[in-house]
Design an enzyme around this catalytic site. Structure first.
Site, PDB file in Angstrom:
ATOM      1  N   THR A   1       0.824  -1.213   0.000  1.00 17.99           N
ATOM      2  CA  THR A   1       0.000   0.000   0.000  1.00 17.99           C
ATOM      3  C   THR A   1       0.854   1.258   0.000  1.00 17.99           C
ATOM      4  O   THR A   1       1.916   1.283   0.628  1.00 17.99           O
ATOM      5  CB  THR A   1      -0.911  -0.010   1.236  1.00 17.99           C
ATOM      6  OG1 THR A   1      -1.700  -1.188   1.224  1.00 17.99           O
ATOM      7  CG2 THR A   1      -1.821   1.206   1.284  1.00 17.99           C
TER       8      THR A   1
ATOM      9  N   GLU B   1      -6.023  -5.826   4.116  1.00 19.24           N
ATOM     10  CA  GLU B   1      -6.075  -7.076   3.335  1.00 19.24           C
ATOM     11  C   GLU B   1      -7.267  -7.058   2.403  1.00 19.24           C
ATOM     12  O   GLU B   1      -7.753  -8.111   1.993  1.00 19.24           O
ATOM     13  CB  GLU B   1      -6.117  -8.275   4.272  1.00 19.24           C
ATOM     14  CG  GLU B   1      -5.263  -9.425   3.757  1.00 19.24           C
ATOM     15  CD  GLU B   1      -3.798  -9.038   3.568  1.00 19.24           C
ATOM     16  OE1 GLU B   1      -3.137  -8.713   4.568  1.00 19.24           O
ATOM     17  OE2 GLU B   1      -3.347  -9.030   2.416  1.00 19.24           O
TER      18      GLU B   1
ATOM     19  N   GLY C   1       3.163  -2.948   8.483  1.00 22.69           N
ATOM     20  CA  GLY C   1       3.347  -3.214   9.915  1.00 22.69           C
ATOM     21  C   GLY C   1       4.797  -3.563  10.228  1.00 22.69           C
ATOM     22  O   GLY C   1       5.410  -4.381   9.544  1.00 22.69           O
TER      23      GLY C   1
END
Ligand SMILES: CC/C=C\C/C=C\C/C=C\C/C=C\CC/C=C/C(=O)SCCNC(=O)CCNC(=O)[C@H](O)C(C)(C)COP(=O)(O)OP(=O)(O)OC[C@H]1O[C@@H](n2cnc3c(N)ncnc32)[C@H](O)[C@@H]1OP(=O)(O)O
Ligand SMILES: Cc1cc2nc3c(=O)[nH]c(=O)nc-3n(C[C@H](O)[C@H](O)[C@H](O)COP(=O)(O)OP(=O)(O)OC[C@H]3O[C@@H](n4cnc5c(N)ncnc54)[C@H](O)[C@@H]3O)c2cc1C
Length: 596
Positions: free
Chosen positions: A79, A362, A118
């Site tokens: 992303t 997701e 993350g």
């Protein structure tokens, strides 16, 4: 704060490693360290699976041992600030330079910066980067690259790397999500993950995979895993809420009677028992989906990708619905606990913030349901052409003659009712698209004008799948159980069917012969079933078998000492360290004395 998080994360990871256990166990044990998520989750949850799914055997031999031994720590950076859903629109580029046999990574503008990965903010020193692959002046679309971003000795960002933490979020605040930019950053040709596509030394692009979307394989894997994870999250939340509801006494419906347990209120049972059923429904469906997933992987290992479209459609809608239902039902658990449910020490806020994030990452809810809808419409058109339907769409056949399904309020009858609703809603979408095209729209506009209905049709299909799988798996798994256990589990699966039949009476009136009297009967059966489940409610959540250390909840601990635990946690808060905060002397007192 971050130091403590990393320490706990490593204790958890190395502890699992020492026990020789695998990363799914890491999920579960990390819950004893984190109310939300380990900073190493992306390493084991996406970085390692992507190496396995996107690398050649030679590349795996190089990278997998380093990753499994934590010699490198990775994440998954797909992303960007400007794009998340539309992967084909990603802006980061990887341009091949044959003279040096390297790829040059660039984030050409601010919107190209990777954003969200993350562990990227401060923890990871490597990452999977999805970038538009250019070679010989041609763009071949997004491809995965493995990129070292920090020095493994000093942890300093490498030259040409801009990296940092994106700041506080609604939740996931133990995950140091990060941003990442590249300034002409060079990586070896071999860092292109080459299982599905290769670039030779002279820059020739070689497509290996027969299916263009195998690059998206990690996302399918994670979506499949998330369905199971949502079952687990919801089971934790309803354990907290039911145990608290058994301890909490409130109000006086009858004069001269003691205050009842709030769990005795039918409205409380209406809030909570569907949560118990749904946790079971999603757990059984996730196991069924996992078996479907492993079957498709086996087919693809034999070079057969024919079953991949149905898996993509199933994983998309089940991820969307499981995360949406879980977010809503965890919030419902919080509502059921009154003010104390809003305490962070109850753990319901953290569970909610985790689940609601999963509705987005997701694959956004709407976007994934539209992916499923794309498959449903295609299947309808194939049925019209006389082609065979995939197993999960067999029910479409019943709609071929357009006759209305006669309502039958047995569990199997209700399952068939949901099949009829799904078939009817898909058919209505096809009719809408064809109407718009007949009125002069092109297909894309006709599709867009039908998307609200398409999302509903995909949800209906997913609900029909869950109802059928839950019913069938319960029957299969309880066949060998004692009559008592079988009876209780049957009550839960029947409750799920009655609850959703009452939630979808409009659809059932439209696509079956359901009558008003049938609805009255459904409501009466539902309420009677709540009362039947009540005596077993605490036993049912105890059966989820969460240790207090994992539940991390002042309201849900096994010993029921709710008020003592709330006070114990309150007294730990930093504000209670001193009887008078120094802010009194700095600000409040001068204000009271008119000196501010
Ligand atoms: C915290 C969790 C705890 C425990 C879980 C346990 C394990 C999990 C571990 C780790 C996870 C932890 C944290 C996760 C953190 C989050 C990470 C991320 O979010 S990573 C980024 C995720 N991003 C996305 O999901 C983006 C969503 N967008 C897309 O998928 C696509 O862009 C989209 C499909 C929406 C549209 O793409 P487009 O190119 O426009 O495709 P189009 O619609 O035209 O379809 C073309 C064609 O391709 C088929 N297809 C599309 N996607 C797939 C796919 N994934 N697989 C197979 N096939 C696919 C599509 O059906 C169509 O086919 P047809 O042309 O119809 O034949
Ligand atoms: C907690 C968290 C952790 C994350 N971790 C990672 C990570 O580790 N790695 C990573 O790469 N990413 C990560 N992400 C990013 C995540 O994958 C994206 O946010 C997600 O895919 C949604 O994409 P988006 O943000 O671009 O939303 P958008 O797609 O921009 O959504 C905005 C709105 O547009 C709508 N929309 C978009 N496209 C369509 C369409 N075609 N039709 C109809 N409506 C549409 C959506 O439904 C939504 O309502 C994380 C996100 C969160 C919240």
């Amino acid at each position: 704060m971050y130091g403590q998080i990393v320490r706990d994360g490593l204790v958890n990871v190395t502890g699992i490693e020492d026990l020789g256990l695998t990363s799914p166990v890491l999920q579960r044990t990390s819950d004893a360290f984190f109310k939300e998520i380990s900073p190493f989750l992306l390493h084991f949850g996406m970085f390692v699976p992507t190496i396995i799914g996107q690398c050649t055997p030679e590349q795996q031999a190089k990278w997998l041992p380093l990753a499994m031994d934590l010699k490198i720590i990775g994440t998954y950076a797909q992303t960007e600030l400007g794009h998340g859903t539309f992967i084909r629109g990603l802006e980061t580029t990887a341009t091949y330079d044959a003279s040096t046999e390297q790829f040059i990574l660039k984030t050409p503008k601010l919107s190209s910066y990777k954003w969200w990965a993350g562990g990227l903010g401060k923890t990871a020193n490597h990452c999977i980067v999805l970038a538009q692959l250019y070679t010989k002046g041609v763009c071949h679309g997004p491809h995965p690259f493995i990129v070292q971003i920090r020095d493994t000795e000093t942890h300093m960002p490498l030259p040409g790397i801009k990296v940092g933490e994106i700041g506080p979020k609604l939740g996931f605040n133990t995950a140091d999500n990060g941003f990442l930019g590249f300034e002409d950053f060079r990586i070896p040709r071999e860092n292109l993950m080459m299982k599905n596509a290769q670039v030779t030394k002279d820059g020739t692009y070689v497509k290996v995979a027969r299916h263009g979307k195998l690059t998206y394989g990690t996302m399918v894997f994670v979506r499949v895993m998330l369905v199971s994870d949502m079952a687990y999250c919801l089971a934790k939340a309803v354990t907290i809420a039911v145990r608290y509801s058994a301890v909490r006494r409130q109000s006086q419906p009858k004069p001269d009677q003691p205050e009842p347990q709030v769990l005795d209120y039918l409205t409380q049972q209406h809030k909570l028992f569907i949560c118990i059923s749904t946790a079971h429904a999603m757990k059984l469906t996730s196991t069924w989906l996992w078996n479907t997933f492993t079957g498709v992987l086996a087919d693809m290992r034999d070079g057969n990708t024919d079953t991949l479209p149905e898996l993509h459609a199933l994983s998309s809608c089940l991820k969307a619905i499981s995360t949406s239902d879980t977010s809503a039902l965890i919030e419902q658990c919080r509502f059921a606990c009154g003010g104390h449910g809003y305490m962070y020490s109850s753990n319901l806020p953290a569970l909610y913030s985790f689940a609601t994030a999963t509705r987005t990452y997701e694959g956004d809810y709407t976007v994934l349901l539209l992916q499923t809808a794309r498959f449903l419409v295609k299947s309808w058109e194939q049925m019209d052409e006389g082609k065979p339907l995939t197993p999960t769409l067999a029910y479409l056949e019943q709609s071929r003659n357009g006759s209305q399904v006669s309502w039958d309020d047995s569990p199997e009858g209700i399952v068939r009712g949901f099949d009829a609703v799904a078939a009817g809603r898909i058919g209505a979408c096809v009719k809408s698209i064809r109407k718009h095209i007949n009125n002069g729209m092109d297909y894309e506009d006709a599709w867009q004008m039908t998307t609200v209905q398409l999302v509903g049709a995909a949800e209906a299909h997913c609900r029909a799948v869950i109802c059928r799988v839950y019913r069938d798996e319960t029957a299969r798994l309880t066949a060998g159980c004692s009559p008592g256990v079988k009876a209780v589990l049957d009550q839960l699966s029947t409750l799920y069917l009655l609850y959703w039949a009452l939630e979808r009476t409009g659809d059932l009136l439209r696509f079956s012969s359901l009558s008003e009297r049938d609805i009255e009967n459904l409501q009466a059966r539902y309420e009677a079933l709540l009362l039947k489940i009540r005596p077993n409610a605490v036993g049912l959540v105890d059966a989820f078998d969460f240790r207090d250390e994992v539940l991390m909840s002042t309201l849900g601990s096994y010993d029921g000492r709710v008020y003592e635990r709330l006070m114990e946690e309150a007294l730990k808060t930093p504000l209670n360290r001193e009887p008078v905060s120094d802010s009194f002397h700095k600000y409040i007192k001068p204000m009271m004395q008119g000196k501010l």
